[in-house]
Motif scaffolding. Structure first.
Motif, PDB file in Angstrom:
ATOM      1  N   LEU A 171      -8.407  -7.406   0.794  1.00  0.00           N
ATOM      2  CA  LEU A 171      -9.923  -6.940   0.418  1.00  0.00           C
ATOM      3  C   LEU A 171     -10.811  -8.305   0.082  1.00  0.00           C
ATOM      4  O   LEU A 171     -11.934  -8.497   0.669  1.00  0.00           O
ATOM      5  CB  LEU A 171      -9.973  -5.910  -0.636  1.00  0.00           C
ATOM      6  N   ILE A 172     -10.371  -9.100  -0.723  1.00  0.00           N
ATOM      7  CA  ILE A 172     -10.913 -10.071  -0.870  1.00  0.00           C
ATOM      8  C   ILE A 172     -11.496 -11.166   0.177  1.00  0.00           C
ATOM      9  O   ILE A 172     -12.576 -11.573   0.429  1.00  0.00           O
ATOM     10  CB  ILE A 172     -10.331 -11.245  -2.044  1.00  0.00           C
ATOM     11  N   GLU A 173     -10.555 -11.301   0.954  1.00  0.00           N
ATOM     12  CA  GLU A 173     -10.738 -12.028   2.276  1.00  0.00           C
ATOM     13  C   GLU A 173     -11.652 -11.414   3.398  1.00  0.00           C
ATOM     14  O   GLU A 173     -12.275 -12.152   4.174  1.00  0.00           O
ATOM     15  CB  GLU A 173      -9.137 -12.122   3.167  1.00  0.00           C
TER      16      GLU A 173
ATOM     17  N   HIS B 140      -1.283  -7.403  -5.552  1.00  0.00           N
ATOM     18  CA  HIS B 140      -1.756  -8.933  -4.831  1.00  0.00           C
ATOM     19  C   HIS B 140      -1.865  -8.801  -3.369  1.00  0.00           C
ATOM     20  O   HIS B 140      -2.958  -9.304  -2.996  1.00  0.00           O
ATOM     21  CB  HIS B 140      -0.627  -9.548  -5.228  1.00  0.00           C
ATOM     22  N   THR B 141      -1.267  -8.199  -2.720  1.00  0.00           N
ATOM     23  CA  THR B 141      -1.472  -7.961  -1.261  1.00  0.00           C
ATOM     24  C   THR B 141      -2.819  -7.250  -0.743  1.00  0.00           C
ATOM     25  O   THR B 141      -3.536  -7.983  -0.139  1.00  0.00           O
ATOM     26  CB  THR B 141      -0.149  -7.315  -0.328  1.00  0.00           C
TER      27      THR B 141
ATOM     28  N   VAL C 228       5.176  -8.511   2.618  1.00  0.00           N
ATOM     29  CA  VAL C 228       4.464  -7.263   1.940  1.00  0.00           C
ATOM     30  C   VAL C 228       3.296  -6.843   2.934  1.00  0.00           C
ATOM     31  O   VAL C 228       2.498  -7.728   3.006  1.00  0.00           O
ATOM     32  CB  VAL C 228       3.845  -7.294   0.725  1.00  0.00           C
ATOM     33  N   SER C 229       3.114  -5.742   3.523  1.00  0.00           N
ATOM     34  CA  SER C 229       2.067  -5.257   4.374  1.00  0.00           C
ATOM     35  C   SER C 229       1.189  -4.595   3.821  1.00  0.00           C
ATOM     36  O   SER C 229       1.339  -4.005   2.617  1.00  0.00           O
ATOM     37  CB  SER C 229       2.808  -4.606   5.493  1.00  0.00           C
ATOM     38  N   PHE C 230      -0.009  -4.627   4.501  1.00  0.00           N
ATOM     39  CA  PHE C 230      -0.800  -3.484   3.800  1.00  0.00           C
ATOM     40  C   PHE C 230      -1.690  -2.931   5.201  1.00  0.00           C
ATOM     41  O   PHE C 230      -2.054  -3.597   6.088  1.00  0.00           O
ATOM     42  CB  PHE C 230      -2.485  -4.467   3.182  1.00  0.00           C
TER      43      PHE C 230
END
Length: 159
Positions: free
Chosen positions: A36-38, A30-31, A74-76
């Motif tokens: 990516l979507i943003e 989800h993160t 949660v980081s990415f």
């Protein structure tokens, strides 16, 4: 670093009453997809190019337990990508409300062409968006050889 906050739900815990392994995977997915979507790498862009992401492996290291009702972040970060964008390494960390690192994961994958079902480079317009990702301190340009660095190969049953 991109961060997304979650509250651990009843449905996220396992029989040991802590965050289930599958929930870690779902929170990471989800993160990264939110990031990516943003940035414009969304379903519409993937459909336009007939591509989709595939996971080769996820390695999760657990440091502290997380429990129902806790708020976590949660980081990415981008840990690596091949020059043409075919291969990628996404890195996630889980943090409690005080910023203590609870878990770490490295996910390696690639993009596939949804028509041919073969690996494919990331289109240039999407590669430019991916290159804007926050990067880990040890970010590297990946090669095809990096994808088999663990030495794991399929072994079929002999019948």
């Amino acid at each position: 670093m991109y961060l997304k906050e979650f509250e651990i739900r009843w449905s996220d815990i396992d029989a040991n009453r802590h965050l289930a392994n599958s929930a870690y995977v779902n929170f990471m997915s989800h993160t990264r997809m939110s990031f990516l979507i943003e940035r414009g790498i969304d379903m519409k862009a993937m459909a336009k190019h007939q591509i989709g992401p595939v996971v080769f492996n996820e390695n999760i290291f657990y440091f502290k337990e997380a429990f129902q009702g806790m708020k976590i972040r949660v980081s990415f970060e981008l840990g690596g990508v091949s020059q043409d964008g075919t291969f990628f390494k996404f890195v996630h960390n889980f943090y409690d409300h005080k910023g203590r690192n609870m878990a770490h994961c490295e996910m390696v994958g690639a993009w596939i062409n949804l028509m041919t079902r073969k690996l494919t480079p990331l289109p240039e317009d999407l590669m430019a968006l991916l290159e804007e990702s926050p990067k880990t301190k040890d970010f590297k340009w990946l090669t095809k050889e990096d994808m088999r660095a663990a030495g794991k190969m399929p072994i079929d049953l002999e019948e």
